[in-house]
Design an enzyme around this catalytic site. Structure first.
Site, PDB file in Angstrom:
ATOM      1  N   GLY B  40      50.351  25.909  48.936  1.00 47.00           N
ATOM      2  CA  GLY B  40      49.513  27.027  49.237  1.00 47.00           C
ATOM      3  C   GLY B  40      48.335  26.949  48.234  1.00 47.00           C
ATOM      4  N   GLY B  42      45.586  29.182  47.737  1.00 43.14           N
ATOM      5  CA  GLY B  42      44.845  30.410  47.497  1.00 43.14           C
ATOM      6  C   GLY B  42      44.871  30.521  45.784  1.00 43.14           C
ATOM      7  N   LEU B  43      44.194  31.928  45.854  1.00 44.10           N
ATOM      8  CA  LEU B  43      44.309  32.043  44.315  1.00 44.10           C
ATOM      9  C   LEU B  43      45.528  31.725  43.375  1.00 44.10           C
ATOM     10  CD1 LEU B  43      42.153  35.714  44.391  1.00 44.10           C
ATOM     11  CD2 LEU B  43      41.350  33.377  44.041  1.00 44.10           C
ATOM     12  N   ALA B  44      46.468  32.034  43.754  1.00 42.33           N
ATOM     13  CA  ALA B  44      47.797  31.660  43.022  1.00 42.33           C
ATOM     14  C   ALA B  44      47.972  30.311  43.028  1.00 42.33           C
ATOM     15  CB  ALA B  44      48.902  32.637  43.546  1.00 42.33           C
ATOM     16  N   HIS B 266      45.790  49.234  55.260  1.00 42.06           N
ATOM     17  CA  HIS B 266      44.619  49.722  54.572  1.00 42.06           C
ATOM     18  C   HIS B 266      43.832  50.393  55.428  1.00 42.06           C
ATOM     19  CE1 HIS B 266      40.679  49.244  52.975  1.00 42.06           C
ATOM     20  NE2 HIS B 266      41.118  48.213  52.097  1.00 42.06           N
ATOM     21  N   ARG B 337      45.272  54.140  48.821  1.00 40.93           N
ATOM     22  CA  ARG B 337      45.277  53.675  50.454  1.00 40.93           C
ATOM     23  C   ARG B 337      46.437  54.213  51.009  1.00 40.93           C
ATOM     24  NH1 ARG B 337      44.204  47.096  48.915  1.00 40.93           N
ATOM     25  NH2 ARG B 337      41.967  47.593  48.538  1.00 40.93           N
ATOM     26  N   GLU B 432      50.755  36.933  46.410  1.00 42.06           N
ATOM     27  CA  GLU B 432      51.550  37.904  47.206  1.00 42.06           C
ATOM     28  C   GLU B 432      52.880  37.517  48.003  1.00 42.06           C
ATOM     29  OE1 GLU B 432      48.578  38.514  50.631  1.00 42.06           O
ATOM     30  OE2 GLU B 432      49.948  40.135  51.666  1.00 42.06           O
ATOM     31  N   ARG B 442      50.066  48.962  46.800  1.00 40.03           N
ATOM     32  CA  ARG B 442      49.000  48.136  45.892  1.00 40.03           C
ATOM     33  C   ARG B 442      47.568  48.814  45.557  1.00 40.03           C
ATOM     34  NH1 ARG B 442      44.931  44.900  46.342  1.00 40.03           N
ATOM     35  NH2 ARG B 442      45.377  44.466  48.566  1.00 40.03           N
ATOM     36  N   LEU B 448      43.869  40.247  43.785  1.00 35.04           N
ATOM     37  CA  LEU B 448      43.053  39.133  43.132  1.00 35.04           C
ATOM     38  C   LEU B 448      43.672  38.688  41.625  1.00 35.04           C
ATOM     39  CD1 LEU B 448      39.473  39.659  44.469  1.00 35.04           C
ATOM     40  CD2 LEU B 448      41.488  38.455  45.586  1.00 35.04           C
TER      41      LEU B 448
END
Lengths: 265, 644
Positions: B40, B42-44, B266, B337, B432, B442, B448
């Site tokens: 993966g 993504g950000l992580a 959400h 949320r 995530e 969350r 992020l």
């Protein structure tokens, strides 16, 4: 499953793989809702193909909200279809007329070979970014974020360049299959910001060299790229890149170093 | 099995520094002898791969998309929190910690959350150094805004495209390491299993999505950074390709799955229009800073709106119910949320929903436009308004948006200790994909933050400790575990390709989504969950008899890819239902109708449920075993959340 009352005739490029030749195949798209996105319309067609045991039409897609840059499609002769400033996944069927024939092709460029049907290989874009589209800082050991004030106008303009999603519509739109808009967006973003200054001149040379090596054509200022860009990246980026490129070549002594090597120049 | 979270002892503010000092280090000259697999980008994943390569490890990174830049982190709109206190409004690391632990409804670990708040400040510095163009003030310094559930302005943002800009920053760092040869990048490659040797993760099995080749990759450690599993609901704000397969395969190899029922719904998404819909689009929560949420006061007015006898603008002030402002005067439209989502559902359940389907409430900008002018509103939210118009064909400058909650994020995920290691030694989960920092709910702008915290500032320290303990001896690729696991992957693919029934994989996915949304969505009951379990079991059995999977393995075959992912969702769905049934309390995103206050607010049960549920796989069609990690709260006092 579909609930709409629009019908279309699709002429779709089918190609088994990179080594096979392809051809246009005609499919009906029936009972389409105007609220469907273009990709959802293709989903409906694909579901009916699968029910018949036929292979679905392959196309790239992922986020389906216009930001990942994965979807492509050359629709009726235009990248991402008839509307300005959106990607194919954001295009809705209400933008077409009931009964219309819609032609769907992949991006056409030597540097973007077809993988299957409507999906192409855009790894050339990654290799251009790898050649210099970064600031050489390691994780940790960086100064406080507010230590360098950046005028808002500069930050905003750099942002405009940074919104490129790397979809390749600029290349598909260009008669020369030039990648100048894509490359110049990154060169401009970093070239305008203080963080990008230390490698400004070597970066532009490295990225342009890689762009040429990948086989993209040159820019003849037609402006089709800007007109078709879903993120409205400006041609001004190309001017900035040319300016930096020539400055680097003519007035800067620095050679293209092994960009990103630790320890700098 | 007893779960050891390995939270360091001592005062909260010293835990991480002390722990970093106690972790073993890998000698710089030895780092190049270690191979690390990162799945993966993504950000992580991108931040971890880049940071580990910078340290000198050999990294192999994998993504199923055509480029690491496409990972779904790119779609995050709103922003990223950091306790910089640049606005002088009383923020601090402790306050960010406190808000996050409270926002998560006291179902996260104090130690983890404090560390997250602590490194948040470094993330902003790092991203700015990379050239990430955050929003700025006229004086040239960084701008902040307040974001759902927070009373200080600590959110850094880049228009409505913060995720994109942060990901492109991490992608650029990754690109630099690819260029230097320290990261080998595998795109259009999907991980289908983890290889374990003597209980330790030593590699993965992947499928090349172009030619179907099943490949084995070895490494001293495997990092899963594969995102969340919201697509189990079929419709969610996730990308079409987002899936649970990597995490689920790891689960079946011994990694416990924690809190699977914690799903974030959400509140501000564009409502569903029909069965053809393939995804739901989020409208950033930042819109609630200026937009006012309302529904008609009566069912009669709602009916007139639905049948278009009235437009929203024609509804008189006294006929409108600004229900969030009415019920939660101190937070108003900025409640967290879970609270906002549940209240929207209440309006719809009460027959006061709007739009053609009646399954929506309004988010109205008329007052903001009157107060700030159209231009100012456009400068803040222009791209979101355009996106809304594009999808709905309605102009939010002249009529209120219609919004409804949608599945967005999954707080549950693979169980990890303080070092981000799962219950399989050498197998890590970041972002995530793990469960660790958000508890049961969350807060906005913290996904992020967590993805980048894990990748840039946690794993580079904690991974070394494990690697130093196993030593740099190369992994033996001839170990039969590789061939054995590969064989199992091939057999599973063949089993899928043999399915020549009558129902498409997508139809099964949609059916599963309906079950999950109906019984394991915003409100859950024991009765409904029990029913859902049976329905999922039936659907899964039917899938393995009656699904159609066209084509073959040795080609680009999205039907096969999807079939594998949906098969895993059909197993995960049941575990989510089990977890939701077991947790007979309301907390965060998990609302059990049996557990509420007289006013209808969520009622937590700390006495019986202040634990992390960590589920242990015991074999196909065997009930999973529940392990509990007790949550200890030494520093915060547990209170019933109130946003009134």
């Amino acid at each position: 499953m579909s609930t709409g009352n629009m019908n279309f005739t699709l002429k779709v490029w089918r190609q088994k793989d990179a080594n096979s030749s392809g051809k246009m195949v005609t499919y009906p798209a029936e009972n389409i809702s105007p609220d469907m996105s273009f990709l959802e319309m293709l989903d409906v067609v694909n579901e009916s193909l699968i029910h018949k045991g036929e292979e679905p039409i392959h196309f790239d897609h992922d986020c389906r909200e216009g930001i990942c840059g994965m979807c492509s499609l050359y629709i009726n002769g235009r990248p991402h279809g008839p509307k300005r400033a959106i990607t194919t996944c954001q295009l809705h069927m209400r933008s077409f007329n009931d009964g219309e024939t819609i032609t769907i092709e992949p991006w056409r460029a030597a540097a973007f070979p077809v993988i299957k049907d409507l999906a192409v290989d855009r790894s050339a874009f990654d290799r251009i970014q790898q050649s210099g589209g970064f600031v050489s800082v390691n994780t940790g050991g960086v100064p406080d974020a507010n230590i360098i004030p950046i005028p808002k106008v500069i930050a905003d303009e750099a942002f405009n360049s940074a919104t490129c999603i790397g979809c390749g519509a600029c290349v598909a739109a260009c008669k020369n299959a030039s990648a100048m808009l894509f490359v110049s967006a990154k060169v401009s973003q970093l070239g305008m910001l203080p963080q990008g200054q230390p490698e400004r001149w070597s970066r532009v040379q490295a990225m342009v060299a890689q762009m040429d090596e990948e086989g993209f054509g040159n820019c003849t200022n037609t402006g089709a790229c800007e007109a078709e860009c879903p993120k409205e990246i400006s041609l001004l980026n190309i001017s900035r890149m040319n300016n930096d490129y020539f400055s680097a070549k003519l007035f800067r002594e620095e050679k293209v170093h092994d960009h990103g090597a630790s320890g700098g120049e | 099995m007893s779960l050891d979270a390995k939270i360091p002892a001592g005062p909260l503010a010293e835990k991480w520094s002390k722990h970093k000092f106690n972790l073993k280090l890998v000698n710089p000259a030895n780092k190049r002898k270690y191979d690390v697999i990162v799945v993966g980008t993504g950000l992580a994943g991108a931040s971890a791969a880049a940071s580990l390569a910078e340290l000198g490890y050999n990294v192999k990174a994998f993504c199923f998309q055509d480029s690491p830049r496409r990972a779904h982190s790119i779609a995050a709109q709103g922003g990223i929190n950091a306790a910089k206190n640049y606005q002088n409004d009383g923020d601090s690391v402790y306050r960010l910690f406190y808000d996050t632990i409270k926002g998560g409804d006291y179902r996260a670990r104090e130690g983890n959350v404090y560390r997250l708040a602590e490194v948040s400040v470094n993330i902003i510095d790092q991203c700015v150094a990379q050239g990430v163009p955050f929003a700025r003030e006229y004086g040239g310094l960084l701008d902040n805004r307040s974001f759902g559930g927070s009373q200080v302005s600590r959110t850094f943002y880049a228009r409505g495209q913060t995720g994109q800009q942060l990901l492109l920053g991490a992608y650029s760092a990754l690109n630099r390491q690819i260029h230097l040869g320290k990261v080998k990048m595998y795109t259009r490659t999907e991980m289908l299993d983890v290889v374990t040797i003597d209980g330790h993760a030593k590699g993965i099995i992947t499928r090349n999505l172009i030619n179907g080749n099943i490949e084995t990759h070895s490494g001293h450690a495997v990092l899963l950074c594969t995102g969340g599993y919201g697509n189990v609901f079929y419709l969610s704000t996730n990308a079409a390709g987002s899936n649970v397969t990597a995490a689920w395969r790891a689960h079946k190899r011994g990694a416990f799955f924690a809190n699977p029922c914690y799903t974030q719904i959400h509140p501000t998404c564009i409502p569903v229009t029909g069965d053809h819909q393939s995804k739901l689009t989020l409208m950033s929560e930042s819109l609630r800073n200026d937009g006012r949420v309302w529904a008609p006061k009566t069912q009669e007015v709602a009916e007139k709106l639905r049948t278009k006898q009235l437009t929203a603008a024609q509804v008189k002030e006294e006929d409108r119910d600004y229900f969030l402002e009415r019920k939660y005067p101190s937070f108003g439209n900025l409640v967290p949320r879970d609270v906002a989502s549940r209240n929207a559902k209440e309006m719809v359940d009460d027959g006061r929903g709007v739009g053609g389907s009646g399954i929506a409430v309004f988010l109205d900008f008329a007052d903001a436009i009157k107060r700030l002018g159209k231009e100012a509103v456009s400068a803040k939210y222009g791209n979101l308004f355009d996106m809304y118009y594009q999808i709905t064909n309605e102009d939010p400058y002249t009529q209120p948006m219609r919004i409804y909650p949608a599945v967005h994020y999954t707080m549950g995920g693979l169980w990890v200790d303080y070092n981000l290691m799962t219950t399989v030694p050498g197998l890590y989960a970041l972002g995530e994909c793990n469960f660790s920092d958000h508890g049961a709910n969350r807060l906005g702008a913290s996904a992020l933050m967590q993805g980048l915290a894990d990748g840039y500032f946690v794993i580079p320290y904690t991974l070394g400790d494990y690697l130093a303990s196993i030593g740099p001896k190369p992994v033996d690729k001839n170990n039969p575990a590789f061939a054995q696991t590969k064989q199992e992957v091939v057999e599973r693919i063949n089993k899928l390709l043999a399915l020549k029934g009558t129902k498409t994989v997508n139809e099964y996915h949609r059916d599963l989504g309906h079950i999950m949304w109906e019984y394991c969505g915003m409100a859950r009951t024991a009765e409904g969950l029990t029913k859902a379990k049976g329905l999922i079991q039936e659907l899964r059995a039917d899938f393995w008899k009656n699904a159609i999977v066209v084509g073959q393995n040795e080609e680009v075959n999205p039907a096969l890819e999807k079939a594998g992912r949906v098969a895993d969702f059909l197993e995960l769905g049941e575990l989510m239902v089990d977890d939701a049934l077991m947790r007979n309390e309301s907390c965060g995103g998990h609302f059990r109708l049996e557990s509420q206050t007289p006013e209808g607010e969520a009622l937590r049960d700390d006495e019986n449920f202040a634990f992390v549920s960590a589920w242990e796989y015991k074999g196909d069609n065997q009930p999973e075993v529940l392990n509990k990690e007790k949550l200890e709260f030494e520093f915060v006092h547990l209170t019933q959340r109130s946003y009134k």
